[in-house]
Design an enzyme around this catalytic site. Structure first.
Site, PDB file in Angstrom:
ATOM      1  N   ALA A  58     -25.506  22.876 -13.311  1.00 23.63           N
ATOM      2  CA  ALA A  58     -26.466  21.893 -13.787  1.00 23.63           C
ATOM      3  C   ALA A  58     -26.700  20.782 -12.766  1.00 23.63           C
ATOM      4  O   ALA A  58     -27.848  20.385 -12.511  1.00 23.63           O
ATOM      5  CB  ALA A  58     -25.960  21.295 -15.101  1.00 23.63           C
ATOM      6  N   ASP A  98     -31.259  27.144 -11.419  1.00 26.27           N
ATOM      7  CA  ASP A  98     -30.699  28.507 -11.475  1.00 26.27           C
ATOM      8  C   ASP A  98     -31.680  29.553 -10.960  1.00 26.27           C
ATOM      9  O   ASP A  98     -31.264  30.586 -10.424  1.00 26.27           O
ATOM     10  CB  ASP A  98     -30.332  28.873 -12.926  1.00 26.27           C
ATOM     11  CG  ASP A  98     -29.028  28.229 -13.374  1.00 26.27           C
ATOM     12  OD1 ASP A  98     -28.491  27.369 -12.645  1.00 26.27           O
ATOM     13  OD2 ASP A  98     -28.555  28.575 -14.485  1.00 26.27           O
ATOM     14  N   HIS A 141      -1.918   3.242  -9.253  1.00 24.97           N
ATOM     15  CA  HIS A 141      -0.680   3.906  -9.664  1.00 24.97           C
ATOM     16  C   HIS A 141      -0.372   3.535 -11.111  1.00 24.97           C
ATOM     17  O   HIS A 141      -0.543   2.379 -11.486  1.00 24.97           O
ATOM     18  CB  HIS A 141       0.472   3.432  -8.775  1.00 24.97           C
ATOM     19  CG  HIS A 141       1.792   4.043  -9.160  1.00 24.97           C
ATOM     20  ND1 HIS A 141       2.096   5.356  -8.892  1.00 24.97           N
ATOM     21  CD2 HIS A 141       2.867   3.513  -9.812  1.00 24.97           C
ATOM     22  CE1 HIS A 141       3.317   5.622  -9.343  1.00 24.97           C
ATOM     23  NE2 HIS A 141       3.798   4.517  -9.914  1.00 24.97           N
ATOM     24  N   VAL A 166     -30.748  25.287 -21.082  1.00 23.53           N
ATOM     25  CA  VAL A 166     -29.544  26.057 -21.386  1.00 23.53           C
ATOM     26  C   VAL A 166     -28.341  25.126 -21.419  1.00 23.53           C
ATOM     27  O   VAL A 166     -27.487  25.198 -22.304  1.00 23.53           O
ATOM     28  CB  VAL A 166     -29.339  27.161 -20.322  1.00 23.53           C
ATOM     29  CG1 VAL A 166     -27.950  27.785 -20.430  1.00 23.53           C
ATOM     30  CG2 VAL A 166     -30.417  28.232 -20.473  1.00 23.53           C
ATOM     31  N   CYS A 167     -28.273  24.234 -20.446  1.00 28.91           N
ATOM     32  CA  CYS A 167     -27.092  23.375 -20.299  1.00 28.91           C
ATOM     33  C   CYS A 167     -26.794  22.611 -21.591  1.00 28.91           C
ATOM     34  O   CYS A 167     -25.674  22.638 -22.090  1.00 28.91           O
ATOM     35  CB  CYS A 167     -27.319  22.411 -19.140  1.00 28.91           C
ATOM     36  SG  CYS A 167     -25.958  21.285 -18.877  1.00 28.91           S
TER      37      CYS A 167
HETATM   38  P1  FAD Z   1     -32.021  25.886 -17.643  1.00 29.33           P
HETATM   39  O1  FAD Z   1     -31.056  24.909 -18.141  1.00 29.33           O
HETATM   40  O2  FAD Z   1     -31.725  27.333 -17.801  1.00 29.33           O
HETATM   41  O3  FAD Z   1     -33.388  25.553 -18.359  1.00 29.33           O
HETATM   42  C1  FAD Z   1     -34.537  26.324 -18.177  1.00 29.33           C
HETATM   43  C2  FAD Z   1     -35.515  26.002 -19.280  1.00 29.33           C
HETATM   44  O4  FAD Z   1     -36.772  26.584 -18.958  1.00 29.33           O
HETATM   45  C3  FAD Z   1     -35.083  26.585 -20.634  1.00 29.33           C
HETATM   46  O5  FAD Z   1     -35.179  25.594 -21.634  1.00 29.33           O
HETATM   47  C4  FAD Z   1     -36.125  27.702 -20.865  1.00 29.33           C
HETATM   48  O6  FAD Z   1     -36.404  27.923 -22.231  1.00 29.33           O
HETATM   49  C5  FAD Z   1     -37.331  27.116 -20.139  1.00 29.33           C
HETATM   50  N1  FAD Z   1     -38.349  28.103 -19.760  1.00 29.33           N
HETATM   51  C6  FAD Z   1     -38.158  29.339 -19.225  1.00 29.33           C
HETATM   52  N2  FAD Z   1     -39.351  29.926 -19.004  1.00 29.33           N
HETATM   53  C7  FAD Z   1     -40.303  29.046 -19.401  1.00 29.33           C
HETATM   54  C8  FAD Z   1     -41.730  29.079 -19.423  1.00 29.33           C
HETATM   55  N3  FAD Z   1     -42.434  30.115 -18.962  1.00 29.33           N
HETATM   56  N4  FAD Z   1     -42.385  27.999 -19.923  1.00 29.33           N
HETATM   57  C9  FAD Z   1     -41.702  26.920 -20.377  1.00 29.33           C
HETATM   58  N5  FAD Z   1     -40.350  26.838 -20.371  1.00 29.33           N
HETATM   59  C10 FAD Z   1     -39.676  27.893 -19.881  1.00 29.33           C
HETATM   60  N6  FAD Z   1     -23.170  24.228 -15.477  1.00 29.33           N
HETATM   61  C11 FAD Z   1     -22.465  23.144 -15.103  1.00 29.33           C
HETATM   62  O7  FAD Z   1     -22.806  22.509 -14.096  1.00 29.33           O
HETATM   63  N7  FAD Z   1     -21.383  22.711 -15.837  1.00 29.33           N
HETATM   64  C12 FAD Z   1     -20.971  23.362 -16.940  1.00 29.33           C
HETATM   65  O8  FAD Z   1     -19.994  22.959 -17.568  1.00 29.33           O
HETATM   66  C13 FAD Z   1     -21.680  24.511 -17.349  1.00 29.33           C
HETATM   67  N8  FAD Z   1     -21.301  25.191 -18.451  1.00 29.33           N
HETATM   68  C14 FAD Z   1     -22.038  26.264 -18.851  1.00 29.33           C
HETATM   69  C15 FAD Z   1     -21.632  26.950 -19.995  1.00 29.33           C
HETATM   70  C16 FAD Z   1     -22.352  28.044 -20.432  1.00 29.33           C
HETATM   71  C17 FAD Z   1     -21.915  28.771 -21.673  1.00 29.33           C
HETATM   72  C18 FAD Z   1     -23.514  28.458 -19.719  1.00 29.33           C
HETATM   73  C19 FAD Z   1     -24.325  29.621 -20.208  1.00 29.33           C
HETATM   74  C20 FAD Z   1     -23.917  27.797 -18.579  1.00 29.33           C
HETATM   75  C21 FAD Z   1     -23.175  26.694 -18.128  1.00 29.33           C
HETATM   76  N9  FAD Z   1     -23.524  26.004 -16.978  1.00 29.33           N
HETATM   77  C22 FAD Z   1     -22.805  24.913 -16.582  1.00 29.33           C
HETATM   78  C23 FAD Z   1     -24.680  26.402 -16.167  1.00 29.33           C
HETATM   79  C24 FAD Z   1     -25.888  25.489 -16.492  1.00 29.33           C
HETATM   80  O9  FAD Z   1     -26.200  25.609 -17.857  1.00 29.33           O
HETATM   81  C25 FAD Z   1     -27.075  25.868 -15.633  1.00 29.33           C
HETATM   82  O10 FAD Z   1     -26.710  25.855 -14.271  1.00 29.33           O
HETATM   83  C26 FAD Z   1     -28.216  24.894 -15.856  1.00 29.33           C
HETATM   84  O11 FAD Z   1     -28.609  24.857 -17.207  1.00 29.33           O
HETATM   85  C27 FAD Z   1     -29.415  25.271 -14.986  1.00 29.33           C
HETATM   86  O12 FAD Z   1     -30.428  24.343 -15.194  1.00 29.33           O
HETATM   87  P2  FAD Z   1     -31.962  24.703 -14.959  1.00 29.33           P
HETATM   88  O13 FAD Z   1     -32.686  23.419 -15.116  1.00 29.33           O
HETATM   89  O14 FAD Z   1     -32.095  25.449 -13.705  1.00 29.33           O
HETATM   90  O15 FAD Z   1     -32.363  25.710 -16.106  1.00 29.33           O
END
Ligand code: FAD
Ligand code: NAD
Length: 479
Positions: A328, A320, A452, A41-42
Site C-alpha cells: 500500500a 499493484d 532506554h 483492497v487495502c
Molecule cells: P487497490 O487497493 O487494489 O485498489 C484498486 C481499486 O481500483 C479497487 O477499489 C478496485 O475496485 C478499483 N478498480 C479496479 N478496476 C476499476 C475500474 N475499471 N474502474 C473503477 N475502479 C476500478 N499492503 C501493505 O502495505 N500492508 C499490509 O499490511 C497489507 N496487507 C494486506 C492484506 C491482505 C489480505 C491483502 C489482500 C493485501 C494486503 N496488502 C498490504 C496489499 C495492499 O492491499 C495493496 O498493495 C494495495 O491495496 C494496493 O493499492 P492500489 O491502490 O494499487 O490498489
C-alpha cells in the site's frame, strides 16, 4: 459530461493518495471507484481488516502466555459475531474518513466502474445505473490487483477461500489448510490459529517468505511451528476435491529422499476449510485499455517509466497494477510522484528503501538491500547483528527471540539495508528507511542517542556491533 484535468481510476491507497494530492495542488480531479468511499483492497479487504484481526490474535496469544508471568486468564471465549463487528467497524471508520476527505477537498467522486474510450476520455457506469462521460487531460490508472487462483486450486465450494473470504470469518474451522507460506498465508493463518483452528501451511519453496533473509525467517518459523499444527515446505497441492465432510487435499513433496523428511508429508488429508494465498495478479484488464497505446508486460503489469507514465503520454499508472512490491505505501508514494509529474514537477519514483512488514508474531520487517540480494549480486557488504536476547526492553517483554541486522557498505560505511524480526519490528523499520534515504552511515546510527529501555536501541547497538564496540554484546572487531 465531466471535463477535468485529472481522472484517477481506482480508489485504493494509490488512487486516493493521488487524487487528494492533486486537489491539494489545485488540480481539478475526479476519482472513480465502485465502493461508496475510497479505500480499495487495502482498506476494505486487505491491510486494515487483517491487522484488526491480528491485533486480537496477539491479545489471545499473550493471554495464554501470561500464565508464565503469574497472571492466569483461562481459555478465551470467542464471540465471532462481535469480532466481525469490530473488524467491520474499523473498516467503516476509516472509509467514512476517506469519504469526508473527498468532500472537504472537493474531489469529484464517481461511484462506478470505468471503461476507457480513448487517450483523453472514459465512461463510468455509475452504481446508480447512469453512465457518465469524462474528458481528461491526464489519467492515472490505479486498479490494483486480485488474488491469484491457479486452476489446480480452484474449487467451486465456499470452503475454499481466498483472502477476502477468509477475512469474512465465516466460522472457526477445526482444521484449516493454508496454501502459500507468504504474507497472507502467515498473517491470516496466525489469526485462525489464535482463534483455535489447527492450521497446516503448505509452501512449495524450501522456506517461508521466500523474499526475506533466512536468519530473520528462522526466528519467525520457530514460533510459527509452535502455534500452527504443521508447516510443509517444498510441498505442493496436486489435487483438491470438495466432499461432504470437508475438502480432500492430495500433497506431493518435492524434497528428495536424501533430505529424508518427505515422509512427514501426508499423501492426502481432509480439511474443514482451505485458504489459497499463492500471490496476487495485477488488475490490468481494464475495459477499453486496448484503445490506447498503454502496454502490458508478460506478467500482466502495466508498463511505466520512472515517472509512472505509460506508453500513452496522457496516461499514468501506479500501485499493484504496475509491479512489485505490491504494498500500500509503495502505491501511495507512486501516486504522489505521478501527480507531481502531472503538476509539472521534475520528479521520479526512485526510492532507496521500500519497507516490507509481515504482521505476524513476531513481526518481520526489512528495507533496502537484503543480505540475500547482496550475495546474489556478488556485492561486498558487512552484516552487523544485534540479538534481542541482549536488549533490556526485549527481556522485560519476555521476547528475546528477536534480531536486528544492518547491511552496511564496508567502504563508505553507509547503511544499505535493515532487517528486523521481533514484536514491533513493523514500527522499528521506519528508522531504517529514514536512515537509508538520508544516506546515513553506521556512525550516524551509533551516535544518535536512542531512548532506554526501548527496542529502538537495537538499531544503535547493531551499529556499535559494526565497530566491535556494542555495550551489551561482546563482539570485538575482527582484525
Ligand atoms: P487497490 O487497493 O487494489 O485498489 C484498486 C481499486 O481500483 C479497487 O477499489 C478496485 O475496485 C478499483 N478498480 C479496479 N478496476 C476499476 C475500474 N475499471 N474502474 C473503477 N475502479 C476500478 N499492503 C501493505 O502495505 N500492508 C499490509 O499490511 C497489507 N496487507 C494486506 C492484506 C491482505 C489480505 C491483502 C489482500 C493485501 C494486503 N496488502 C498490504 C496489499 C495492499 O492491499 C495493496 O498493495 C494495495 O491495496 C494496493 O493499492 P492500489 O491502490 O494499487 O490498489
Ligand atoms: P506472497 O507472494 O507473499 O506469497 C505466496 C506464497 O505462496 C509464496 O511463498 C509462494 O512460494 C507460495 N506458492 C505459490 N504457489 C504455490 C502453490 N501452488 N503451492 C504452495 N505454495 C505456493 O503472496 P500472498 O501471501 O498471496 O500475498 C499477496 C501480496 O499481497 C503479497 O506479496 C504482498 O505484496 C501483499 N500483502 C502484503 C501484506 C503486508 O504488507 N503485511 C500482507 C498481505 C499481503
Amino acid at each position: 459530461m465531466i471535463s477535468t484535468q485529472l481522472v484517477v481510476v481506482g480508489g485504493g491507497p494509490g488512487g486516493y493518495a493521488a487524487a487528494f494530492l492533486a486537489a491539494d495542488l489545485g488540480l481539478p480531479v475526479a476519482l472513480v471507484d465502485p465502493e461508496v468511499n475510497p479505500g480499495g483492497v487495502c482498506v476494505y479487504r486487505g491491510c486494515i481488516p487483517s491487522k484488526a484481526l491480528l491485533h486480537v490474535a496477539k491479545l489471545v496469544d499473550e493471554s495464554r502466555h501470561a500464565k508464565a508471568w503469574g497472571v492466569e486468564f483461562g481459555e478465551p471465549k470467542i464471540d465471532l459475531a462481535k469480532l466481525r463487528e469490530f473488524k467491520n467497524a474499523v473498516v467503516g471508520r476509516l472509509t467514512s474518513g476517506t469519504g469526508q476527505l473527498v468532500r472537504h477537498r472537493k474531489v469529484q467522486y464517481l461511484q462506478g466502474y470505468a471503461e476507457i474510450v480513448d487517450a483523453h476520455s472514459l465512461k463510468v457506469s455509475l452504481t446508480s445505473g447512469a453512465v457518465e462521460s469524462v474528458q481528461f487531460e491526464h489519467a492515472i490508472l490505479a486498479t490494483g490487483s486480485v488474488p491469484a487462483m491457479p486452476p489446480m486450486l480452484k474449487v467451486d465450494d465456499p470452503r475454499v477461500m481466498d483472502s477476502t473470504g477468509a477475512l469474512e470469518l465465516p466460522d472457526i474451522p477445526k482444521s484449516l489448510l493454508v496454501v502459500g507460506g507468504g504474507y497472507i498465508g502467515l498473517e491470516l493463518g496466525s489469526v485462525y490459529a489464535a482463534l483455535g483452528s489447527a492450521v497446516t501451511v503448505v509452501e512449495m519453496t524450501p522456506g517461508l517468505l521466500p523474499g526475506a533473509d533466512r536468519d530473520l525467517v528462522d526466528v519467525l518459523a520457530r514460533r510459527i511451528t509452535q502455534t500452527m499444527k504443521s508447516v510443509l515446505l517444498e510441498t505442493s497441492v496436486v489435487k483438491m476435491k470438495a466432499e461432504a465432510k470437508g475438502i480432500r487435499v492430495a500433497f506431493e513433496s518435492m524434497r528428495g529422499a536424501a533430505q529424508g523428511d518427505a515422509g512427514n508429508v501426508p499423501k492426502e488429508q481432509l480439511f474443514d476449510r482451505v485458504l489459497v494465498s499463492v500471490g496476487r495478479r495485477p488488475n490490468s484488464k481494464i475495459p477499453g485499455l486496448e484503445r490506447t497505446q498503454v502496454q502490458i508486460d508478460q506478467r500482466g503489469f502495466i508498463m511505466v517509466d520512472e515517472q509512472r507514465r505509460t506508453h500513452e503520454p496522457s496516461i499514468f499508472a501506479i500501485g499493484d497494477v504496475v509491479g512489485e512490491p505490491m504494498l500500500a505505501h509503495k502505491a501511495s508514494h507512486e501516486g504522489r510522484v505521478a501527480v507531481e509529474v502531472i503538476a509539472g514537477e521534475n520528479v521520479a519514483f526512485a526510492p532507496r528503501a521500500i519497507p516490507a512488514v509481515v504482521f505476524t508474531d513476531p513481526e518481520l520487517a526489512w528495507c533496502g538491500l537484503t543480505e540475500a540480494q547482496a550475495a546474489k549480486e556478488n556485492r561486498a557488504v558487512t552484516i552487523a547483528k544485534f540479538p534481542w536476547a541482549a536488549s533490556g526492553r526485549a527481556i522485560t517483554l519476555d521476547r528475546t527471540d528477536g534480531l536486528t541486522k544492518l547491511v552496511i557498505d564496508p567502504e563508505s560505511e553507509r547503511l544499505l539495508g535493515v532487517g528486523l524480526v521481533g514484536p514491533g519490528a513493523g514500527e522499528l523499520i521506519a528508522e531504517g528507511v529514514l536512515a537509508i534515504e538520508m544516506g546515513a552511515n553506521a556512525t550516524d546510527l551509533k551516535l544518535s542517542i536512542h531512548p532506554h529501555p526501548t527496542l529502538t536501541e537495537t538499531m544503535m547497538e547493531s551499529a556499535e556491533v559494526f565497530f566491535g564496540q556494542a555495550t551489551h554484546v561482546y563482539r570485538p572487531k575482527r582484525k
